[in-house]
Design a protein around this motif. Structure first.
Motif, PDB file in Angstrom:
ATOM      1  N   ASP A 118       1.162  -0.709   0.260  1.00  0.00           N
ATOM      2  CA  ASP A 118      -0.243   0.010  -0.241  1.00  0.00           C
ATOM      3  C   ASP A 118       0.986   1.119   0.003  1.00  0.00           C
ATOM      4  O   ASP A 118       1.233   1.878   0.922  1.00  0.00           O
ATOM      5  CB  ASP A 118      -0.981   0.194   1.065  1.00  0.00           C
ATOM      6  N   ARG A 167       0.413   4.440  -0.107  1.00  0.00           N
ATOM      7  CA  ARG A 167      -0.154   4.759   0.628  1.00  0.00           C
ATOM      8  C   ARG A 167      -0.175   5.855   2.771  1.00  0.00           C
ATOM      9  O   ARG A 167       0.651   6.158   2.498  1.00  0.00           O
ATOM     10  CB  ARG A 167      -1.956   5.420   0.503  1.00  0.00           C
ATOM     11  N   GLU A 183      -2.846   2.267  -5.358  1.00  0.00           N
ATOM     12  CA  GLU A 183      -3.666   2.829  -4.718  1.00  0.00           C
ATOM     13  C   GLU A 183      -5.222   2.304  -5.304  1.00  0.00           C
ATOM     14  O   GLU A 183      -6.029   2.471  -4.581  1.00  0.00           O
ATOM     15  CB  GLU A 183      -3.437   4.628  -5.483  1.00  0.00           C
TER      16      GLU A 183
END
Length: 514
Positions: free
Chosen positions: A486, A488, A499
């Motif tokens: 991930d 982010r 994303e």
């Protein structure tokens, strides 16, 4: 023409590029805490794991495509050339480049996975240096400069992999077949072009399927036969190893004057063979269906070992243990002979002939045929990998305009450009078959050198996301879970594919993020 190519090659492959490759490998090894040693068990485990999807190939198929680009004429003719112009010590520097290059390959291939995207025409995964060079800094003020840098790399790669490099492979293949069977270069050219045309039209899926069967089979066969010859000459191995290390550092009086050449040819042919830092590996890495970019980074790092420590070493030990070598002064076959193993005829041409005569010491007359067959498969799969890389960068250059319909043809611009590229690479193969070896290798070296300069400088600037991903992967490993990426959560910007990524649901099962 030859003098012009040599001049350009001299600028591209200056000492600065050799030292840059070595320094980058050392730096990446320190930054990663020698992952090329620590994570070998994980590399092997991941290599055989994973499945494909409608958009991506499996880890093993991506490895096979990558190896098909790595294992080619560089493993046979390239090793012979390195020994002829750099002495036995060039083998040591090829090994050093493989060890250091594994960490470089990890960084570039992990970045390739992080910043990959989907092809708007086919839906397949695409990625590589052009993609991470243009995306990794998209959120900063430097974005325009890196976008241009990415386009420059893509243009150079289309030229290198679509025009310059295929001719080296086809030239070695035609030379080996001509010596083995007396086949005309034109026959080899037309036959090779016909086979390639059938495969490349099928796209990355067909290329991956072909490579995953042919590459492992031929590589293992080649190494086994080479190993048999080395075992037969086992009494020579201690002397061979001693000579390699002594000549690598100038301790051997016979090779003391060419230590610099040993380093240059070892690094140059090492990079040409294992492609670490050149920027080819990330293209195949990006095509893989994985839950975390580091998984494919590990697999591609091991590919460097397989190429150099296994296949190139098999060739080097075969040549040196059988005495099928000759070392020249001045890095040219026109120079004085420094050392002669006593097996080669006086009119020998530097290249596959060294290996062919080495095989003949055990099976008289069979060496030419075996090497010709090996080169036929190795070079064929390498050219396929070059085509895939060139096509990927062509897609990048076309960007969103690739889907635009060309008037009158009713084809998309991307489809038209792809057909033109296919014609170019087939023409390059034909030209390579009928060119001289010196011209073909000079063009290939220029292509490799230009890509290496652009890519290594780029990953030295953009390396940070690869190490964030590595720390994240190792933390999830310690927590006992199958790592999922991930960007982010790690503060990695520009990784837009990840994303919005969710499992495809057709063949591969990836744990869904919370």
């Amino acid at each position: 023409m030859g003098d012009f190519l040599d001049t350009v090659n001299g600028y591209v492959w200056s000492d600065a590029l050799v030292y840059l490759c070595l320094a980058a490998g050392i730096y990446f090894s320190v930054r990663s805490r020698c992952l090329q040693l620590r994570q070998v068990p994980e590399m092997i485990r991941l290599m055989m794991k994973g499945q494909s999807s409608s958009a991506g190939v499996s880890s093993f198929q991506a490895l096979a495509v990558s190896l098909s680009g790595r294992i080619g004429t560089g493993n046979i003719a390239g090793v012979a050339t390195a020994i002829a112009f750099g002495g036995p010590g060039a083998m040591f520097w090829m090994w050093a480049m493989a060890f250091l290059g594994a960490s470089t390959s990890f960084v570039e291939c992990t970045l390739g996975q992080i910043y990959k995207t989907r092809d708007p025409l086919t839906g397949e995964y695409r990625g590589g240096p052009a993609y991470y060079l243009s995306r990794a800094m998209a959120h900063t003020k430097a974005a325009p400069a890196f976008r241009v840098y990415g386009f420059v790399f893509a243009a150079v790669t289309v030229l290198s992999c679509g025009v310059l490099l295929p001719s080296v492979q086809s030239n070695s293949m035609a030379s080996a077949m001509q010596q083995a069977w007396g086949v005309s270069e034109w026959v080899v050219a037309i036959g090779t072009a016909a086979v390639l045309a059938v495969i490349i039209i099928g796209g990355v899926k067909r290329i991956a399927a072909f490579a995953s069967v042919v590459v492992p089979f031929m590589a293992v066969c080649y190494m086994l036969v080479a190993l048999i010859i080395v075992v037969v000459n086992a009494s020579e191995i201690p002397s061979v190893i001693s000579t390699i290390f002594a000549s690598a550092f100038g301790a051997d009086a016979a090779f003391g004057a060419i230590v610099g050449a040993a380093v240059m040819w070892g690094v140059k042919r090492g990079i040409y063979s294992n492609e670490a830092g050149q920027g080819n590996g990330p293209h195949a890495a990006a095509a893989a269906e994985v839950s975390h970019p580091v998984k494919q980074g590990f697999v591609q790092a091991f590919a460097v070992y397989f190429d150099t420590l296994f296949v190139c070493s098999a060739t080097g030990f075969l040549i040196l243990s059988t005495g099928a070598y000759r070392v020249f002064e001045g890095e040219t076959a026109e120079g004085a002979v420094i050392a002669d193993g006593g097996v080669l005829p006086s009119d020998i041409v530097v290249g596959p002939s060294f290996v062919q005569h080495g095989f003949d010491t055990l099976w008289s007359g069979a060496g030419s045929t075996f090497v010709a067959l090996s080169l036929a498969f190795f070079c064929l799969t390498t050219i396929l990998a070059y085509y895939y890389i060139a096509e990927t960068n062509l897609r990048f250059l076309l960007s969103k305009y690739g889907t635009a319909v060309v008037p009158f043809l009713r084809w998309s611009a991307g489809s038209v450009a792809t057909v033109v590229l296919q014609a170019l690479i087939l023409a390059s193969v034909v030209v390579g078959c009928v060119s001289t070896a010196a011209e073909a290798w000079a063009l290939g070296d220029i292509g490799v050198g230009l890509m290496a300069w652009l890519n290594i400088v780029g990953i030295l600037v953009l390396q940070q996301p690869a190490y964030k991903a590595l720390r994240d992967y190792e933390k999830q490993q310690r927590d006992g879970v199958d790592p999922v990426f991930d960007p982010r959560a790690l503060g990695i910007a520009g990784a837009t594919f990840w994303e919005t990524y969710e499992p495809s649901g057709d063949k591969v099962k990836v744990p869904t993020r919370a």
